[in-house]
Scaffold this motif. Structure first.
Motif, PDB file in Angstrom:
ATOM      1  N   ILE A 160      25.047 -56.766 -65.876  1.00  0.00           N
ATOM      2  CA  ILE A 160      25.167 -55.840 -64.746  1.00  0.00           C
ATOM      3  C   ILE A 160      23.849 -55.121 -64.496  1.00  0.00           C
ATOM      4  N   ASN A 161      23.235 -54.617 -65.559  1.00  0.00           N
ATOM      5  CA  ASN A 161      21.962 -53.898 -65.418  1.00  0.00           C
ATOM      6  C   ASN A 161      20.864 -54.812 -64.897  1.00  0.00           C
ATOM      7  N   ARG A 162      20.873 -56.060 -65.365  1.00  0.00           N
ATOM      8  CA  ARG A 162      19.843 -57.007 -64.936  1.00  0.00           C
ATOM      9  C   ARG A 162      19.996 -57.333 -63.444  1.00  0.00           C
ATOM     10  N   VAL A 163      21.230 -57.566 -63.005  1.00  0.00           N
ATOM     11  CA  VAL A 163      21.466 -57.850 -61.589  1.00  0.00           C
ATOM     12  C   VAL A 163      21.039 -56.656 -60.734  1.00  0.00           C
ATOM     13  N   CYS A 164      21.390 -55.464 -61.163  1.00  0.00           N
ATOM     14  CA  CYS A 164      21.016 -54.264 -60.407  1.00  0.00           C
ATOM     15  C   CYS A 164      19.499 -54.109 -60.310  1.00  0.00           C
ATOM     16  N   SER A 165      18.784 -54.523 -61.350  1.00  0.00           N
ATOM     17  CA  SER A 165      17.315 -54.401 -61.348  1.00  0.00           C
ATOM     18  C   SER A 165      16.678 -55.373 -60.354  1.00  0.00           C
ATOM     19  N   LEU A 166      17.430 -56.410 -59.952  1.00  0.00           N
ATOM     20  CA  LEU A 166      16.896 -57.398 -59.004  1.00  0.00           C
ATOM     21  C   LEU A 166      17.089 -56.982 -57.548  1.00  0.00           C
ATOM     22  N   LEU A 167      17.838 -55.904 -57.339  1.00  0.00           N
ATOM     23  CA  LEU A 167      18.130 -55.444 -55.978  1.00  0.00           C
ATOM     24  C   LEU A 167      16.978 -54.615 -55.420  1.00  0.00           C
ATOM     25  N   LYS A 168      16.645 -54.868 -54.164  1.00  0.00           N
ATOM     26  CA  LYS A 168      15.727 -53.981 -53.462  1.00  0.00           C
ATOM     27  C   LYS A 168      16.429 -52.676 -53.119  1.00  0.00           C
ATOM     28  N   LEU A 179      42.311 -60.823 -59.715  1.00  0.00           N
ATOM     29  CA  LEU A 179      43.202 -59.990 -60.516  1.00  0.00           C
ATOM     30  C   LEU A 179      44.553 -60.677 -60.636  1.00  0.00           C
ATOM     31  N   LEU A 180      44.859 -61.167 -61.838  1.00  0.00           N
ATOM     32  CA  LEU A 180      46.116 -61.873 -62.063  1.00  0.00           C
ATOM     33  C   LEU A 180      47.038 -61.144 -63.039  1.00  0.00           C
ATOM     34  N   ASN A 181      46.520 -60.110 -63.706  1.00  0.00           N
ATOM     35  CA  ASN A 181      47.351 -59.390 -64.671  1.00  0.00           C
ATOM     36  C   ASN A 181      46.824 -57.970 -64.866  1.00  0.00           C
ATOM     37  N   ASP A 182      47.534 -57.179 -65.654  1.00  0.00           N
ATOM     38  CA  ASP A 182      47.179 -55.766 -65.863  1.00  0.00           C
ATOM     39  C   ASP A 182      45.834 -55.607 -66.552  1.00  0.00           C
ATOM     40  N   SER A 183      45.517 -56.488 -67.497  1.00  0.00           N
ATOM     41  CA  SER A 183      44.249 -56.339 -68.214  1.00  0.00           C
ATOM     42  C   SER A 183      43.064 -56.561 -67.276  1.00  0.00           C
ATOM     43  N   GLN A 184      43.218 -57.444 -66.303  1.00  0.00           N
ATOM     44  CA  GLN A 184      42.143 -57.661 -65.331  1.00  0.00           C
ATOM     45  C   GLN A 184      42.027 -56.489 -64.361  1.00  0.00           C
ATOM     46  N   ASN A 185      43.152 -55.870 -64.047  1.00  0.00           N
ATOM     47  CA  ASN A 185      43.113 -54.634 -63.258  1.00  0.00           C
ATOM     48  C   ASN A 185      42.318 -53.558 -63.970  1.00  0.00           C
ATOM     49  N   LEU A 186      42.594 -53.391 -65.269  1.00  0.00           N
ATOM     50  CA  LEU A 186      41.880 -52.390 -66.074  1.00  0.00           C
ATOM     51  C   LEU A 186      40.402 -52.740 -66.191  1.00  0.00           C
ATOM     52  N   ARG A 187      40.104 -54.030 -66.346  1.00  0.00           N
ATOM     53  CA  ARG A 187      38.714 -54.494 -66.420  1.00  0.00           C
ATOM     54  C   ARG A 187      37.944 -54.067 -65.183  1.00  0.00           C
ATOM     55  N   ASN A 188      38.533 -54.249 -64.007  1.00  0.00           N
ATOM     56  CA  ASN A 188      37.851 -53.874 -62.769  1.00  0.00           C
ATOM     57  C   ASN A 188      37.696 -52.371 -62.638  1.00  0.00           C
ATOM     58  N   PHE A 195      29.911 -48.301 -64.867  1.00  0.00           N
ATOM     59  CA  PHE A 195      28.607 -48.962 -64.848  1.00  0.00           C
ATOM     60  C   PHE A 195      27.665 -48.486 -63.751  1.00  0.00           C
ATOM     61  N   PHE A 196      28.182 -47.799 -62.775  1.00  0.00           N
ATOM     62  CA  PHE A 196      27.336 -47.450 -61.630  1.00  0.00           C
ATOM     63  C   PHE A 196      27.286 -45.942 -61.453  1.00  0.00           C
ATOM     64  N   LYS A 197      26.088 -45.403 -61.554  1.00  0.00           N
ATOM     65  CA  LYS A 197      25.912 -43.957 -61.528  1.00  0.00           C
ATOM     66  C   LYS A 197      25.348 -43.510 -60.176  1.00  0.00           C
ATOM     67  N   ASN A 198      24.581 -42.429 -60.184  1.00  0.00           N
ATOM     68  CA  ASN A 198      24.187 -41.761 -58.946  1.00  0.00           C
ATOM     69  C   ASN A 198      23.387 -42.611 -57.968  1.00  0.00           C
ATOM     70  N   GLU A 199      22.631 -43.573 -58.508  1.00  0.00           N
ATOM     71  CA  GLU A 199      21.766 -44.344 -57.601  1.00  0.00           C
ATOM     72  C   GLU A 199      22.511 -45.457 -56.873  1.00  0.00           C
ATOM     73  N   PHE A 200      23.808 -45.563 -57.105  1.00  0.00           N
ATOM     74  CA  PHE A 200      24.603 -46.603 -56.449  1.00  0.00           C
ATOM     75  C   PHE A 200      25.818 -46.003 -55.750  1.00  0.00           C
ATOM     76  N   GLN A 201      26.160 -46.641 -54.648  1.00  0.00           N
ATOM     77  CA  GLN A 201      27.418 -46.314 -53.972  1.00  0.00           C
ATOM     78  C   GLN A 201      28.317 -47.531 -54.097  1.00  0.00           C
ATOM     79  N   ILE A 202      29.559 -47.336 -54.523  1.00  0.00           N
ATOM     80  CA  ILE A 202      30.427 -48.464 -54.820  1.00  0.00           C
ATOM     81  C   ILE A 202      31.790 -48.272 -54.177  1.00  0.00           C
ATOM     82  N   LYS A 203      32.333 -49.365 -53.651  1.00  0.00           N
ATOM     83  CA  LYS A 203      33.697 -49.307 -53.113  1.00  0.00           C
ATOM     84  C   LYS A 203      34.392 -50.637 -53.368  1.00  0.00           C
TER      85      LYS A 203
END
Length: 221
Positions: A160-168, A179-188, A195-203
């Motif tokens: 995740i950090n590596r991909v973010c470092s490649l972004l302009k 998402l096929l089960n509860d554990s995948q829901n929790l994973r997301n 993983f994403f702090k102040n420098e990112f906007q996520i939805k």
């Protein structure tokens, strides 16, 4: 043409193969369009194209058109690339990374992916490519599945950090998840919240085509 017409009544399989990486790959006429499927999932065109098109619309076509470089991790038949080029009229560079050379052969034969002039295809593991590339990207599309399974590395901090470092700056990540089960829901939920702090906007765009959730991440600076 006859197969295309009859496909509105019943799916018509025109090609099937196996590769060292995929249990089964099928090209089928369905509802008047060619689609690429694995044993249990749609790999390109059909529902997958609708899912990723929705994500691109959410980012905004007007933001995508002036971009210089788009990275697609997980090409399969190339439906998101066709959406970028044919529908959005994106003319910048596209780098597509696909681990399975057999799928690219099919994409070239049945979906004419090799006719996209601004596309470079790299046969490589997405994790390895992300480690090696020195380029910076305006948009990174992550659409990596092995049938219905998503590799664990996609949700690991290092990747995740590596991909973010490649972004302009003001660049976007469009991440297609299943998402096929509860554990995948929790994973997301963990992915979005930790993983994403102040420098990112996520939805998130949940329950697209029943089982998919799109995660859209924008780098703010």
């Amino acid at each position: 043409m006859i197969k295309k017409i009859f496909s509105y009544l019943i799916p018509i399989k025109i090609y099937e193969t196996k590769s060292s990486l995929s249990k089964s790959i099928e090209v089928t006429w369905t509802n008047g369009e060619l689609v690429l499927d694995s044993e249990n999932a749609n790999y390109s065109y059909g529902s997958l194209q609708r899912i990723l098109r929705l994500g691109l619309k959410n980012i905004g076509y007007e933001k995508i058109v002036p971009m210089n470089h788009v990275l697609v991790l997980g090409v399969a038949g190339g439906s998101v690339i066709k959406t970028l080029v044919d529908e959005i009229k994106y003319k910048g560079k596209i780098t597509g990374v696909e681990i399975d050379p057999e799928i690219i052969k099919i994409a070239n034969t049945y979906f004419k992916l090799d006719e996209v002039k601004n596309l470079e295809i790299v046969i490589d593991d997405a994790f390895e490519f992300v480690l090696k590339t020195k380029a910076k990207y305006d948009l990174i599309i992550i659409d990596i599945f092995q049938d219905t399974t998503m590799p664990n590395f996609l949700f690991e901090t290092f990747f995740i950090n590596r991909v973010c470092s490649l972004l302009k700056s003001r660049g976007f990540i469009l991440f297609n998840t299943m998402l096929l089960n509860d554990s995948q829901n929790l994973r997301n939920k963990k992915y979005v919240s930790e993983f994403f702090k102040n420098e990112f906007q996520i939805k998130t765009i949940p329950r697209v085509e029943v089982h998919n959730e799109l995660i859209v991440i924008e780098k703010l600076n």
